[in-house]
Design a protein around this motif. Structure first.
Motif, PDB file in Angstrom:
ATOM      1  N   ASN A  62       0.853  -1.186   0.000  1.00  0.00           N
ATOM      2  CA  ASN A  62       0.000   0.000   0.000  1.00  0.00           C
ATOM      3  C   ASN A  62       0.893   1.242   0.000  1.00  0.00           C
ATOM      4  O   ASN A  62       1.512   1.570   1.015  1.00  0.00           O
ATOM      5  CB  ASN A  62      -0.919  -0.012   1.220  1.00  0.00           C
ATOM      6  CG  ASN A  62      -2.077   0.948   1.091  1.00  0.00           C
ATOM      7  OD1 ASN A  62      -2.005   1.934   0.362  1.00  0.00           O
ATOM      8  ND2 ASN A  62      -3.156   0.663   1.795  1.00  0.00           N
ATOM      9  N   LYS A 512      -9.943  -8.242  -6.120  1.00  0.00           N
ATOM     10  CA  LYS A 512      -9.734  -7.400  -4.937  1.00  0.00           C
ATOM     11  C   LYS A 512      -8.245  -7.286  -4.627  1.00  0.00           C
ATOM     12  O   LYS A 512      -7.507  -8.262  -4.641  1.00  0.00           O
ATOM     13  CB  LYS A 512     -10.455  -8.015  -3.731  1.00  0.00           C
ATOM     14  CG  LYS A 512     -10.357  -7.174  -2.464  1.00  0.00           C
ATOM     15  CD  LYS A 512     -10.587  -8.000  -1.217  1.00  0.00           C
ATOM     16  CE  LYS A 512      -9.466  -8.973  -0.987  1.00  0.00           C
ATOM     17  NZ  LYS A 512      -9.538  -9.675   0.296  1.00  0.00           N
ATOM     18  N   PHE A 514      -7.202  -4.358  -2.186  1.00  0.00           N
ATOM     19  CA  PHE A 514      -7.128  -3.730  -0.873  1.00  0.00           C
ATOM     20  C   PHE A 514      -8.475  -3.816  -0.161  1.00  0.00           C
ATOM     21  O   PHE A 514      -9.526  -3.909  -0.798  1.00  0.00           O
ATOM     22  CB  PHE A 514      -6.734  -2.252  -0.990  1.00  0.00           C
ATOM     23  CG  PHE A 514      -5.353  -2.014  -1.533  1.00  0.00           C
ATOM     24  CD1 PHE A 514      -4.237  -2.377  -0.801  1.00  0.00           C
ATOM     25  CD2 PHE A 514      -5.170  -1.435  -2.772  1.00  0.00           C
ATOM     26  CE1 PHE A 514      -2.963  -2.165  -1.290  1.00  0.00           C
ATOM     27  CE2 PHE A 514      -3.917  -1.204  -3.274  1.00  0.00           C
ATOM     28  CZ  PHE A 514      -2.798  -1.575  -2.535  1.00  0.00           C
ATOM     29  N   THR A 516     -10.251  -2.087   3.689  1.00  0.00           N
ATOM     30  CA  THR A 516      -9.999  -1.236   4.842  1.00  0.00           C
ATOM     31  C   THR A 516     -11.324  -0.790   5.444  1.00  0.00           C
ATOM     32  O   THR A 516     -12.404  -1.108   4.938  1.00  0.00           O
ATOM     33  CB  THR A 516      -9.145  -0.015   4.453  1.00  0.00           C
ATOM     34  OG1 THR A 516      -8.733   0.686   5.623  1.00  0.00           O
ATOM     35  CG2 THR A 516      -9.922   0.935   3.557  1.00  0.00           C
ATOM     36  N   GLY A 527     -11.170  -2.443  -2.673  1.00  0.00           N
ATOM     37  CA  GLY A 527     -10.644  -1.842  -3.890  1.00  0.00           C
ATOM     38  C   GLY A 527     -10.075  -2.899  -4.816  1.00  0.00           C
ATOM     39  O   GLY A 527      -9.279  -3.740  -4.393  1.00  0.00           O
ATOM     40  N   VAL A 533     -14.351   0.510  -6.936  1.00  0.00           N
ATOM     41  CA  VAL A 533     -14.306   0.570  -5.473  1.00  0.00           C
ATOM     42  C   VAL A 533     -15.692   0.198  -4.952  1.00  0.00           C
ATOM     43  O   VAL A 533     -16.709   0.706  -5.446  1.00  0.00           O
ATOM     44  CB  VAL A 533     -13.911   1.973  -4.983  1.00  0.00           C
ATOM     45  CG1 VAL A 533     -14.029   2.051  -3.466  1.00  0.00           C
ATOM     46  CG2 VAL A 533     -12.508   2.326  -5.435  1.00  0.00           C
ATOM     47  N   VAL A 572      -4.368   0.509  -9.177  1.00  0.00           N
ATOM     48  CA  VAL A 572      -4.510   1.129  -7.857  1.00  0.00           C
ATOM     49  C   VAL A 572      -3.304   0.735  -6.999  1.00  0.00           C
ATOM     50  O   VAL A 572      -2.990  -0.441  -6.840  1.00  0.00           O
ATOM     51  CB  VAL A 572      -5.818   0.682  -7.182  1.00  0.00           C
ATOM     52  CG1 VAL A 572      -5.885   1.204  -5.754  1.00  0.00           C
ATOM     53  CG2 VAL A 572      -7.014   1.181  -7.985  1.00  0.00           C
ATOM     54  N   PHE A 575      -4.695   2.787  -0.805  1.00  0.00           N
ATOM     55  CA  PHE A 575      -6.113   2.697  -0.439  1.00  0.00           C
ATOM     56  C   PHE A 575      -6.223   2.953   1.056  1.00  0.00           C
ATOM     57  O   PHE A 575      -5.779   2.125   1.858  1.00  0.00           O
ATOM     58  CB  PHE A 575      -6.610   1.296  -0.802  1.00  0.00           C
ATOM     59  CG  PHE A 575      -8.093   1.153  -0.943  1.00  0.00           C
ATOM     60  CD1 PHE A 575      -8.759   1.622  -2.055  1.00  0.00           C
ATOM     61  CD2 PHE A 575      -8.842   0.504   0.043  1.00  0.00           C
ATOM     62  CE1 PHE A 575     -10.123   1.455  -2.218  1.00  0.00           C
ATOM     63  CE2 PHE A 575     -10.204   0.332  -0.101  1.00  0.00           C
ATOM     64  CZ  PHE A 575     -10.855   0.808  -1.241  1.00  0.00           C
ATOM     65  N   ARG A 576      -6.801   4.091   1.457  1.00  0.00           N
ATOM     66  CA  ARG A 576      -6.941   4.426   2.875  1.00  0.00           C
ATOM     67  C   ARG A 576      -8.305   5.057   3.139  1.00  0.00           C
ATOM     68  O   ARG A 576      -8.839   5.785   2.295  1.00  0.00           O
ATOM     69  CB  ARG A 576      -5.844   5.403   3.319  1.00  0.00           C
ATOM     70  CG  ARG A 576      -4.429   4.886   3.159  1.00  0.00           C
ATOM     71  CD  ARG A 576      -4.098   3.779   4.139  1.00  0.00           C
ATOM     72  NE  ARG A 576      -2.709   3.314   3.979  1.00  0.00           N
ATOM     73  CZ  ARG A 576      -2.161   2.357   4.695  1.00  0.00           C
ATOM     74  NH1 ARG A 576      -2.864   1.744   5.643  1.00  0.00           N
ATOM     75  NH2 ARG A 576      -0.909   2.003   4.494  1.00  0.00           N
ATOM     76  N   LEU A 582     -12.606   8.371   1.465  1.00  0.00           N
ATOM     77  CA  LEU A 582     -11.793   7.246   1.041  1.00  0.00           C
ATOM     78  C   LEU A 582     -10.776   7.769   0.031  1.00  0.00           C
ATOM     79  O   LEU A 582     -11.152   8.417  -0.959  1.00  0.00           O
ATOM     80  CB  LEU A 582     -12.654   6.153   0.412  1.00  0.00           C
ATOM     81  CG  LEU A 582     -11.919   4.904  -0.070  1.00  0.00           C
ATOM     82  CD1 LEU A 582     -11.367   4.107   1.120  1.00  0.00           C
ATOM     83  CD2 LEU A 582     -12.833   4.024  -0.902  1.00  0.00           C
ATOM     84  N   VAL A 584      -7.832   6.997  -2.737  1.00  0.00           N
ATOM     85  CA  VAL A 584      -7.360   5.954  -3.647  1.00  0.00           C
ATOM     86  C   VAL A 584      -6.239   6.536  -4.496  1.00  0.00           C
ATOM     87  O   VAL A 584      -6.429   7.561  -5.171  1.00  0.00           O
ATOM     88  CB  VAL A 584      -8.496   5.430  -4.547  1.00  0.00           C
ATOM     89  CG1 VAL A 584      -7.993   4.283  -5.411  1.00  0.00           C
ATOM     90  CG2 VAL A 584      -9.681   4.976  -3.699  1.00  0.00           C
ATOM     91  N   THR A 586      -3.407   6.098  -7.564  1.00  0.00           N
ATOM     92  CA  THR A 586      -2.871   5.410  -8.740  1.00  0.00           C
ATOM     93  C   THR A 586      -1.524   6.056  -9.076  1.00  0.00           C
ATOM     94  O   THR A 586      -1.074   6.965  -8.364  1.00  0.00           O
ATOM     95  CB  THR A 586      -3.826   5.514  -9.937  1.00  0.00           C
ATOM     96  OG1 THR A 586      -3.913   6.876 -10.366  1.00  0.00           O
ATOM     97  CG2 THR A 586      -5.219   5.009  -9.563  1.00  0.00           C
TER      98      THR A 586
END
Length: 597
Positions: A62, A512, A514, A516, A527, A533, A572, A575-576, A582, A584, A586
């Protein structure tokens, strides 16, 4: 210090047995796009990094980091070696990410360099790896008050082979400021044979302590004071340091054990050394050389425990009560210890030494008849159950109809045979089992072990900066969030939240990457590798009167599913989640999704 076997205690009040499903909501999610001036410093796997461990540790890394002390502030490293920060105050007026630190060296000159990694050590400190083997400890000042201030490096040192940072903490004791940093490496295993099974790689965790003590007459300076090394055969799902550096928790498919302190080799306790003999292809429950074997009849249990060769009765430590057993060797942690599955009669039980290398224990059951499914409650992953020939033949006879060529070999049965082709991927469970182990920071020995069984690890999340990171596991169809409580030995892992049916839902998402959740548990997010998403909002009260058409009852709460599609064809990378947003990431864009108001 003896190892104690524990089990995770589910809080039934946090489960919803009446949960039906998520209702697809077409309500759009506001998405804001920030175009980056330079691409994210993505490091793709090389041909030599071909193992599943490399994919888990670096391929699924991540790249986006959230500040636990200021949750609407995210950080990442770009290809120019800059640590950039985006702090959101107003979604409709997003600015460009601000540079807070620039790495002076170019990590790409190192052929085996990894991705840069960042960990927030405290509200005023951060630790940074350049991916080439250098560790920075940076004084950031109060990031909440001024997130644009440049970070000041007060420690910079080469730490050997390239690594990523898993976790870091800061504490002050007796006026001495110390920082504990946990590093991850995947290294060629020099002891592996090219013809042997396995990947040829081993995983190491290095626990580094940096303090600002000073020698007599010298100025205070941050230096490495202690280096502790653990080794294992699988990348940990979860690894985090306890506050004050009092311990370490690791969840992994295969066991870890401390091997070196400041470069000096440690003597391995008998039990730990035997656990490390598991192969790269097995799990912690499938040890190649179990420490003990056990058999049973309707009347008694026979346990054979492996012991060091030449053992005498004076070396044996044996304790037995009606409900507990402990078997070990003087000076070492017990080889077999825990609560028995059912009561036994201590006076009718006995032990003898066989061939000077094993201990045979006979346990007399207090209640004849019931067969034990396990020797110790919760299991400990160190033993193996052996069936007698009579038991094997009886079991084979009972299960013959499941392997016959006839579609219904037992027509008297009321239910049709199971068709494996009708099962979905999300109906399955991981083949490997995992263990969650707590190590004491002083003795470096395991004190608590939880057999996670087939409870699939889903994700790790920082909820409260004053506590250890939480982790999420699949339990049946749900996903349960667990908070480590190292100050509560009797309840060291607390069930704090449940995401209904998320365990089942996430398993159906083949792409899939990520997963969270935010600190307030209002939703869970998944994600995919590209574009999509998924948001799963937990049940909330509805403003209008709704009725279930099938059952005719009024519905008071509804759980919603929303899907967002990003305007990007890039993979991606980060992801947080926060309570409201949210994030994301890239390679060229940072997307901000407004989830809650």
């Amino acid at each position: 210090m003896a190892v104690s076997n524990y089990s995770l205690k589910v809080n039934r009040q946090l489960l919803d047995p009446s949960f039906e499903s998520y209702r697809l909501s077409l309500e759009p999610i506001p998405i804001y796009n920030v175009e980056l001036d330079a691409a994210v410093a993505e490091v793709k796997l090389k041909d030599s990094q071909y193992t599943l461990d490399h994919v888990r540790a670096f391929g699924m890394y991540n790249y986006l980091h959230i500040d636990p002390w200021y949750e609407d502030s995210v950080f990442f490293v770009d290809c120019k070696g800059r640590v950039l920060n985006l702090t959101v105050t107003l979604d409709t007026a997003l600015g460009k990410p601000i540079e807070v630190f620039h790495m002076p060296s170019d990590p790409t000159v190192c052929e085996e360099h990894l991705c840069a990694s960042l960990s927030f050590t405290s509200a005023t400190w951060a630790s940074l790896s350049d991916g080439a083997g250098r560790l920075y400890l940076l004084r950031t000042s109060m990031r909440r008050e001024n997130c644009s201030l440049k970070w000041e490096p007060l420690f910079s040192e080469e730490m050997g082979e390239p690594f990523t940072i898993l976790h870091s903490i800061s504490h002050v004791q007796a006026g001495v400021h110390s920082m504990e940093v946990l590093l991850l490496r995947i290294q060629k295993d020099p002891s592996s044979d090219s013809d042997a099974k396995g990947s040829g790689y081993s995983v190491s965790l290095e626990w580094i302590t940096v303090s600002n003590t000073a020698e007599q007459g010298q100025e205070k300076k941050y230096k490495v004071r202690k280096r502790k090394m653990l080794r294992g055969k699988s990348v940990p799902h979860y690894a985090a340091l306890e506050p004050q550096g009092k311990g370490l928790m690791v969840a992994s498919e295969k066991p870890f054990v401390f091997t070196h302190v400041d470069g000096a080799l440690l003597e391995q306790p008998a039990a730990q050394a035997m656990e490390m003999e598991s192969s790269a292809g097995g799990s912690m429950l499938q040890v190649i050389d179990p420490i003990y074997f056990w058999q049973q009849t309707i009347e008694d249990i026979t346990v054979s425990v492996r012991m060091p060769e030449g053992i005498t009765k004076d070396d044996v430590l044996f304790k037995l009560s009606m409900e507990n057993v402990s078997v070990g060797v003087q000076g070492f942690a017990p080889l077999l210890e825990g609560q028995l599955h059912a009561p036994v009669d201590p006076e009718a039980s006995a032990w003898i030494i066989k061939d000077e290398k094993s201990l045979e224990v006979t346990l007399q059951k207090r209640s004849e008849g019931p067969m034990w499914p396990e020797l110790l409650t919760g299991g400990d992953g160190r033993g193996e159950f052996l069936m007698s020939e009579e038991q094997t033949a009886l079991l084979h006879e009972r299960l013959t109809y499941l392997t016959t060529e006839d579609m219904n070999a037992n027509p008297d049965k009321g239910k049709p045979p199971c068709n494996a082709q009708e099962l979905e991927d999300c109906d399955g469970f991981p083949e490997d089992s995992s263990n969650l182990t707590r190590f004491d920071g002083e003795s470096l020995k395991p004190t608590h072990v939880v057999n996670l069984g087939s409870h699939q690890y889903l994700f790790t999340v920082d909820l409260n900066p004053s506590e250890m990171p939480s982790f999420c596991l699949r339990h049946d169809v749900d996903a349960l969030l667990w908070q480590p409580r190292p100050d509560q030995p009797s309840n060291m892992w607390e069930h704090i939240a449940t995401f209904n049916a998320l365990g089942y839902v996430q398993a159906s998402k083949r792409d899939k990457k990520f997963a969270t959740c935010p600190p307030n548990f209002s939703y869970a997010a998944l994600g995919e590798c590209l574009r999509r998403v998924f948001i799963y909002r937990q049940p909330s009260k509805v403003d209008t009167v709704l009725f279930n058409r099938m059952q005719g009852r009024q519905v008071g709460q509804v759980a919603k599913q929303q899907v967002a599609s990003l305007e990007s064809n890039n993979i991606v990378l980060g992801f947080r989640a926060t309570n409201e947003r949210l994030f994301v990431l890239t390679s060229n864009n940072l997307f901000v999704l407004k989830i809650n108001n």
